[in-house]
Design a protein around this motif. Structure first.
Motif, PDB file in Angstrom:
ATOM      1  N   ALA A 199       0.827  -1.208   0.000  1.00  0.00           N
ATOM      2  CA  ALA A 199       0.000   0.000   0.000  1.00  0.00           C
ATOM      3  C   ALA A 199       0.862   1.260   0.000  1.00  0.00           C
ATOM      4  O   ALA A 199       2.013   1.248   0.444  1.00  0.00           O
ATOM      5  N   ARG A 200       0.288   2.343  -0.480  1.00  0.00           N
ATOM      6  CA  ARG A 200       0.973   3.641  -0.498  1.00  0.00           C
ATOM      7  C   ARG A 200       0.443   4.531   0.618  1.00  0.00           C
ATOM      8  O   ARG A 200      -0.722   4.462   1.000  1.00  0.00           O
ATOM      9  N   ASN A 201       1.337   5.387   1.132  1.00  0.00           N
ATOM     10  CA  ASN A 201       0.923   6.362   2.137  1.00  0.00           C
ATOM     11  C   ASN A 201       0.486   7.649   1.453  1.00  0.00           C
ATOM     12  O   ASN A 201       0.464   7.745   0.206  1.00  0.00           O
ATOM     13  N   LEU A 202       0.164   8.669   2.239  1.00  0.00           N
ATOM     14  CA  LEU A 202      -0.347   9.916   1.671  1.00  0.00           C
ATOM     15  C   LEU A 202       0.728  10.747   0.977  1.00  0.00           C
ATOM     16  O   LEU A 202       0.406  11.728   0.309  1.00  0.00           O
ATOM     17  N   LEU A 203       1.984  10.351   1.122  1.00  0.00           N
ATOM     18  CA  LEU A 203       3.053  10.994   0.346  1.00  0.00           C
ATOM     19  C   LEU A 203       3.155  10.400  -1.050  1.00  0.00           C
ATOM     20  O   LEU A 203       3.919  10.899  -1.881  1.00  0.00           O
ATOM     21  N   GLY A 204       2.428   9.313  -1.292  1.00  0.00           N
ATOM     22  CA  GLY A 204       2.420   8.688  -2.607  1.00  0.00           C
ATOM     23  C   GLY A 204       3.415   7.565  -2.774  1.00  0.00           C
ATOM     24  O   GLY A 204       3.520   6.986  -3.860  1.00  0.00           O
ATOM     25  N   PHE A 205       4.137   7.196  -1.702  1.00  0.00           N
ATOM     26  CA  PHE A 205       5.154   6.151  -1.780  1.00  0.00           C
ATOM     27  C   PHE A 205       4.659   4.872  -1.106  1.00  0.00           C
ATOM     28  O   PHE A 205       3.875   4.918  -0.152  1.00  0.00           O
ATOM     29  N   LYS A 206       5.159   3.738  -1.600  1.00  0.00           N
ATOM     30  CA  LYS A 206       4.846   2.463  -0.970  1.00  0.00           C
ATOM     31  C   LYS A 206       5.434   2.443   0.442  1.00  0.00           C
ATOM     32  O   LYS A 206       6.555   2.892   0.661  1.00  0.00           O
ATOM     33  N   ASP A 207       4.659   1.885   1.377  1.00  0.00           N
ATOM     34  CA  ASP A 207       5.036   1.956   2.790  1.00  0.00           C
ATOM     35  C   ASP A 207       4.928   0.570   3.415  1.00  0.00           C
ATOM     36  O   ASP A 207       3.837   0.006   3.510  1.00  0.00           O
ATOM     37  N   GLY A 208       6.076   0.017   3.838  1.00  0.00           N
ATOM     38  CA  GLY A 208       6.073  -1.302   4.466  1.00  0.00           C
ATOM     39  C   GLY A 208       6.684  -2.390   3.611  1.00  0.00           C
ATOM     40  O   GLY A 208       6.492  -3.575   3.875  1.00  0.00           O
ATOM     41  N   THR A 209       7.470  -1.990   2.604  1.00  0.00           N
ATOM     42  CA  THR A 209       8.039  -2.970   1.674  1.00  0.00           C
ATOM     43  C   THR A 209       8.942  -3.969   2.377  1.00  0.00           C
ATOM     44  O   THR A 209       8.842  -5.179   2.160  1.00  0.00           O
ATOM     45  N   ALA A 210       9.846  -3.491   3.202  1.00  0.00           N
ATOM     46  CA  ALA A 210      10.912  -4.344   3.748  1.00  0.00           C
ATOM     47  C   ALA A 210      10.541  -4.947   5.090  1.00  0.00           C
ATOM     48  O   ALA A 210      11.336  -4.967   6.020  1.00  0.00           O
ATOM     49  N   ASN A 211       9.335  -5.473   5.211  1.00  0.00           N
ATOM     50  CA  ASN A 211       8.934  -6.112   6.453  1.00  0.00           C
ATOM     51  C   ASN A 211       9.550  -7.504   6.572  1.00  0.00           C
ATOM     52  O   ASN A 211       9.837  -8.154   5.562  1.00  0.00           O
TER      53      ASN A 211
END
Length: 379
Positions: A199-211
């Protein structure tokens, strides 16, 4: 009624409720869960809001003891009874059989829950919690609102639909009346993406890739065998994002601040989202391909001897000029968060666009099992 009688009654109810099932761990917790109608089991060694695939909506609330002057012995007994009561209630809510959830097919919402205990309550009531549980230290950039921060008891509810979260929270809070008073409540959401997409955050970037993957979660997230096994510690931060100012930056400046490409989430200098972040490759002029102040560099596990946290962020939108990120992270020791945040405070290129406005930490209890309600190991 004695505490033993209460717990025995809860055990009978839970045994009749169904067969023990453990929610499956997923490699990337920030990937949106498949939208299938099957319910997720409430009972299991670990609480489902943490170990199930991340869902589209969350609702968190923090509550404090209503009567701090209540004698410790009585307060412990009443807390044990409440957690036993919540165990049966949450099982009915998750299965969609609670009367308040019968108006719609709540089973399609895949409701999950996690209940945690804050450090102040653990100290006052002499509860058996992990030694690492403690209040977070202050950070220079914090602008924390005490009315939105902290909690004696913290609850996180997640679902594929927003509606049952409010209904379930109302049920829990109503049952706690007289013992706990809700101090704050916060809703969050994810954009609806294709299944398996970060998913993307409100900055427009994917968030949580390296879990961390499941094996690393057992090493770094879930507490080891003993009285706290299958529990974890949650750090919650409500982070305001200056989305307008960040959006005004040129795309290369945005990507340099994050350390990843906006289009596909790949680390700078790499090809794909899940490629290993290369911290050491440099441009011909000697500068790092992933800049020294990039967010992904400063949060890299290599600076913490490989220690990881499971990050499951949600966006929030509470009106004009109040949007941001609900940072929900799970780890064995919150000192990891403190170390990472200290590095970010010093040089993070994102610092001008973020402000931490609320904070809480809690011990996420081991899951409920037939004959063992939530919190059974606390006392």
């Amino acid at each position: 009624m004695s505490r033993r009688a209460l717990l025995t009654g809860a055990a009978v109810a839970t045994t009749a409720a169904g067969v023990l099932a453990e929610a499956a761990a997923v490699p990337r917790a920030a990937s949106v869960a498949p939208h299938t109608p099957a319910t997720l089991p409430f009972y299991g060694p670990r609480q489902s809001a943490v170990c199930a695939p991340q869902q589209l909506y969350t609702l968190l609330f923090g509550a404090d003891r209503t009567d701090p002057a209540l004698p410790v012995a009585e307060a412990r007994t009443r807390l044990a009874a409440l957690l036993a009561d919540w165990t049966g209630l949450l099982d009915r809510a998750v299965s969609g059989t609670a009367p308040q959830l019968l108006a719609r097919d709540a089973t399609r919402s895949r409701l999950t829950a996690a209940v945690g205990i804050g450090p102040a309550l653990a100290t006052r009531l002499r509860l058996d919690v992990p030694e690492a549980l403690g209040e977070l230290p202050a950070h220079p950039g914090d602008r924390l609102d005490p009315e939105r921060s902290g909690a004696d008891v913290l609850v996180q509810l997640c679902a594929e639909d927003r509606w049952p979260l409010t209904a379930a929270a109302d049920l829990l809070q109503d049952r706690a009346r007289g013992l706990l008073t809700t101090r704050w409540q916060q809703a969050g959401f994810l954009p609806r993406e294709p299944d398996g997409t970060t998913a993307r955050n409100l900055l427009g970037f994917k968030d949580g890739t390296a879990n961390p993957d499941p094996a690393d979660q057992d090493k770094w997230i879930w507490l080891p065998p003993g009285p706290h096994e299958h529990g974890t510690i949650m750090v919650y931060r409500r982070i305001h994002l200056d989305t307008g100012a960040f959006a005004a930056l040129a795309l290369p400046v945005q990507e340099a601040a994050i350390g990843r490409r906006r289009a596909d989430g790949a680390p700078l200098g790499s090809r794909a989202e899940h490629d290993t972040v290369d911290l050491w490759t440099k441009h011909p002029d000697g500068s790092y391909v992933i800049p020294a102040a990039a967010h992904v560099r400063l949060t890299n596990p290599r600076f913490d001897a490989g220690a990881r946290m499971l990050r499951r962020g949600y966006s929030y939108d509470d009106g004009i000029d109040d949007q941001g990120l609900l940072f929900c992270a799970y780890m064995r020791d919150p000192a990891l968060f403190t170390r990472v945040q200290t590095r970010l405070d010093a040089t993070d290129a994102l610092s001008p666009y973020v402000e931490h406005r609320a904070s809480a930490v809690c011990y996420i209890l081991p899951g409920a099992l037939p004959g063992r309600p939530l919190g059974a190991t606390l006392f």
